[in-house]
Every structure is written in C-alpha cells, then in structure tokens.
Scaffold this motif. Structure first.
Motif, mmCIF file in Angstrom:
data_model
loop_
_atom_site.group_PDB
_atom_site.id
_atom_site.type_symbol
_atom_site.label_atom_id
_atom_site.label_comp_id
_atom_site.label_asym_id
_atom_site.label_seq_id
_atom_site.Cartn_x
_atom_site.Cartn_y
_atom_site.Cartn_z
ATOM 1 N N HIS A 239 0.857 -1.188 0.000
ATOM 2 C CA HIS A 239 0.000 0.000 0.000
ATOM 3 C C HIS A 239 0.887 1.229 0.000
ATOM 4 C CE1 HIS A 239 0.722 0.848 4.335
ATOM 5 N NE2 HIS A 239 0.817 -0.483 4.425
ATOM 6 N N ALA B 296 0.584 5.982 -0.370
ATOM 7 C CA ALA B 296 -0.243 7.195 -0.496
ATOM 8 C C ALA B 296 0.230 8.006 -1.688
ATOM 9 C CB ALA B 296 -0.163 8.028 0.772
ATOM 10 N N HIS C 135 -1.562 3.287 8.434
ATOM 11 C CA HIS C 135 -2.548 4.020 7.653
ATOM 12 C C HIS C 135 -1.884 5.269 7.097
ATOM 13 C CE1 HIS C 135 -2.975 7.226 10.656
ATOM 14 N NE2 HIS C 135 -2.966 6.266 11.586
ATOM 15 N N HIS C 136 -2.640 6.009 6.264
ATOM 16 C CA HIS C 136 -2.111 7.223 5.631
ATOM 17 C C HIS C 136 -2.919 8.462 6.000
ATOM 18 C CE1 HIS C 136 0.623 4.785 3.243
ATOM 19 N NE2 HIS C 136 -0.404 4.008 2.933
ATOM 20 N N THR D 26 -5.105 6.787 -1.748
ATOM 21 C CA THR D 26 -4.277 5.670 -1.321
ATOM 22 C C THR D 26 -4.458 4.522 -2.301
ATOM 23 O OG1 THR D 26 -5.977 4.705 0.114
ATOM 24 C CG2 THR D 26 -4.488 6.325 1.101
ATOM 25 N N HIS E 169 -3.669 0.181 -2.855
ATOM 26 C CA HIS E 169 -3.277 -1.065 -2.190
ATOM 27 C C HIS E 169 -3.421 -2.242 -3.146
ATOM 28 C CE1 HIS E 169 -7.654 -0.681 -1.210
ATOM 29 N NE2 HIS E 169 -7.670 -1.998 -1.450
#
Length: 438
Positions: free
Chosen positions: A129, A131, A342-343, A352, A354
């Motif tokens: 994942h 950002a 998390h972002h 984001t 993933h």
C-alpha cells in the motif's frame, strides 16, 4: 415571407451605410491630416520664436479624428426584436476565459503522465500500500462527489438489495443460500430490505459497515456520471496502475462507491482479490475519499493496512480461505507492534493505493456527526492478461461472494482460463490496445 424581405432590406441598408461611413471617414481623415500639417508648422514657428526669446514653450497638440458610425449592440438588438427574432447574447472575454479555465481544470489530470516517485513504488512493492498525495485535482473530487451522491439517491434500493443477498448467501439456511439472488431482487423497498436483514439478526443501524454501489462509471451512458467514467478510463489512472503493478497491460475491473453512514460498524479485515473472479496477484485499488479524512483518534475512517500482508502466502496456503486465522490477524501481525498502518489524515485530492491481496479494514463511524456521512470512491484495475477462474459462479466458489454484483452480468460471457475481451471490463492501458473510448 415578410420577415425574409425585411431582413434582406436591412442587409442592403447596412452595406450602403458601411460604404457611406468609409467614404466619409476617408474625407475626414484627409482633412485631419491637412490640419495636422498646418498645426505642426505653427508649432515649429512658435517654438522658434520662444527659443529666440530665451524660453521654451511646449504645447499639447490635440489630434482630432472621426470614427465610423456604427449601430450599437442594443440598437441592433431592437431591430432584430422588431422583426420577431431573438438577439444573440454577447459573450464577454472574461466569460470565455472562465469557461476555458473550467474545462482545462476538469481535463488536466488526463493530459499528463503520472509522476510516481521511486519511494512510492518501493513503499507499494514492500508494504502492499502507499499514499499518492495531491494525486487528483480538488475540482475533480468535487465533481465526483456531486455525481456520485446524486447516483446514490436514485440507486439506494440496489445497495440495500446487495446487502441482503450477501447475508442470505452466508446464511446457514440452505433455502436462503440457494435463492439469495431472487429473494433480494424481489424486495420492493428499502424498508423490506431492512426487515429482511433484521430477521437475519442484522442491526441495520450499527452492524452494516457501509452501503456499496458498483460500476457507477457505466451509468455515464445516460450522462449521469461523466466525470466518473472519464476518471476510470483515463490513461492517467491506468498508467499509474501499470507502473505500480509493473504490468504492461491494464484492465479496468470495477469501481465502487462506499457510503459509510453515521453509526455504521467497522469494515472487517479483508482482501479485494479474494472477492474477484480473477486468478492473479496483479490487482490494485485506488481508494479516493470524497472529503477530508482526519486521523483515527479524531474519528477518521480511512483504510487501515497490514504491512506486507500481500506477500503472506503462508496464510491462505496453510489455513485455507475460511480459517479462523482470519479472525485473529492482530495476533499474526501485531496490532500494536507497527504491523498495522494508515495514511491519515487525507486531504481532498489525496489517494491511497493497495494491492489486491493486502489485508485492510476501516474503523466504525462512531464519532462522525449527523449529516457528515463518509463517501469514498474506489477504482480497481487488474493485469490485462489475468484469466477468470472456472469456479466463480459454481456452488463451490473458493472466494468471497460479496462482490458478485460487480461481475455477474459479464463473467458468464467469458470462457474461463482464456484471454478475453469484454466491454464491461475493458483494456485501458496501453493506449494503442484500448478497447473502449474514454
């Protein structure tokens, strides 16, 4: 006939007036030039006299001229109205510039190649994942939000039917499980759907994680989601998917709108590829919040990710897809040991991404205020060479049936374990292999 004769007469009168004005202007300009010559001579004489007296006098010369006599806009408009026609509205330069600016803003994201840094590529490859900050223009996000919220108001019953079918398919009752689709489709109102869910033990105010709408880009055929379609089919998005997946050919798989209402429960841990009909490791989802998302401590409900879970082949290999191990992932990865990331916070325009096998979830909407529902839009792409599995519509589906609404209408047209082409899941990259127009 009378109007036609009047229009012709007006045209003739206009041409005659132009000739007269041009002739008059030529005569006046000739006289003016003659006057300027004499005035210049007088000025030189005056300056010579003043100089001789020991002082210099500057005299401002006013140039006179004549303009062509033309009817003003309102006068022409009055003539046009008198013969029963409607005048053409005048478009100002500022209006045209503003209109062009608006168009350029909407198209700019699709007129450039994505700039994906090596760090972002490494984060995605290593963690599953990443950002993409300021990835999309804020004006575009506002347009997407407007189109998609409007879409939810006219398709809300479908979202509730989808929730009913998912719950019936997971029921221990064989009748419900075998007839989940027709039962759900026969429900005529949201209230009937809610009653059915309540009868299955589902609290519709707190237990559901969200309401979901699939493939809104296809609604653009009736011009209700043009910006959505353009984004999903854009080479900007498709090329980004190609870069991050390191895959030369990209297919648009689906889009989803997630409506998380005030009071909705948490989104459980899951992976998107487990719900798809494809046999591939090359799948990527762009998660696009349609408003700002704060940090979890302040009620933010953005996605939470398990780092590197996309490369944990041992989990499904040793435990299958229905193992209890999926209910104790915090023990496997360490919930408080940096394994979950998390972002957030996310600004408007942040996105984001993933991998299809990355485990992710979202917190419950416990702290958002009434009327502040969270909307998130996702677009999923897959390797263009990915093949459909043969078990996907059978009784022994190996994956999760939750996304069957997304692909049921086209997957039956495709032969499993073969390369295929279908307008509902078009190739969007590279440009020369696209089989759909943006």
């Amino acid at each position: 006939m009378k109007k036609h004769i009047i229009i012709k007469l007006l045209q003739c009168l206009y041409q005659v007036s132009v000739v007269i004005c041009f002739t008059s202007s030529t005569i006046v300009n000739s006289r003016t030039q003659h006057q300027r010559t004499h005035q210049r001579g007088d000025e030189l004489k005056l300056m010579a006299t003043s100089k001789a007296e020991g002082k210099t006098t500057k005299k401002k010369i006013n140039h006179t001229g004549s303009k062509k006599k033309r009817l003003k806009k309102h006068q022409i408009d009055d003539l046009v109205r008198n013969i029963g026609l409607t005048p053409v509205a005048k478009k100002t330069k500022s209006h045209n510039l503003q209109q062009q600016k608006t168009i350029d803003t909407k198209l700019s994201y699709d007129l450039q190649s994505p700039n994906i840094s090596l760090k972002t590529q490494l984060d995605y490859s290593r963690n599953g994942h990443a950002a993409l900050r300021s990835f999309l223009p804020k004006e575009l996000i506002k347009q997407l939000r407007k189109e998609l919220i409007s879409y939810t108001t006219t398709h809300s019953l479908l979202a509730w039917r989808q929730k009913v079918e998912v719950q019936l398919a997971d029921s221990s009752d064989e009748y419900y499980k075998d007839n989940a689709c027709p039962i759900a489709n026969n429900l005529k109102s949201i209230e009937e759907c809610q009653d059915m869910l309540e009868s299955l033990g589902i609290d519709t105010s707190n237990d559901l994680p969200f309401l979901q709408h699939f493939n809104t880009w296809r609604a653009s055929t009736n011009n209700s989601t043009p910006a959505v379609r353009k984004l999903c089919l854009s080479h900007y998005m498709a090329q980004t998917a190609s870069i991050l997946l390191n895959t030369p050919t990209i297919r648009l798989y689906q889009d989803s709108l997630f409506h998380k209402r005030v009071g909705d429960g948490p989104t459980p841990w899951h992976s998107d590829a487990r719900m798809s009909p494809f046999d591939t490791s090359n799948m990527i989802t762009f998660w696009i919040p349609l408003q700002k998302v704060s940090i979890p401590e302040e009620g933010g409900t953005g996605l939470l990710y398990v780092d590197a879970s996309h490369s944990d082949f041992a989990l499904p290999y040793w435990n299958g897809v229905d193992s209890n191990e999926y209910d104790r992932l915090e023990n496997r990865y360490g919930d408080n040991d940096g394994g979950v990331n998390h972002h957030m916070p996310l600004d408007i325009g942040d996105v984001t991404v993933h991998n299809g096998w990355t485990l992710h979830s979202a917190d419950a909407a416990e702290f958002i205020e009434e009327g502040q529902d969270r909307y998130a839009f996702s677009v999923t792409y897959v390797d263009g060479r990915a093949e459909v599995r043969e078990d996907i519509l059978g009784d022994d589906v190996k994956g999760d049936r939750e996304d069957v609404w997304s692909f049921r209408d086209w997957v039956k047209d495709v032969f499993p374990r073969q390369q295929f082409s279908h307008p509902s899941v078009p190739i969007v990259w590279p440009i020369d292999k696209r089989d759909v127009k943006p």
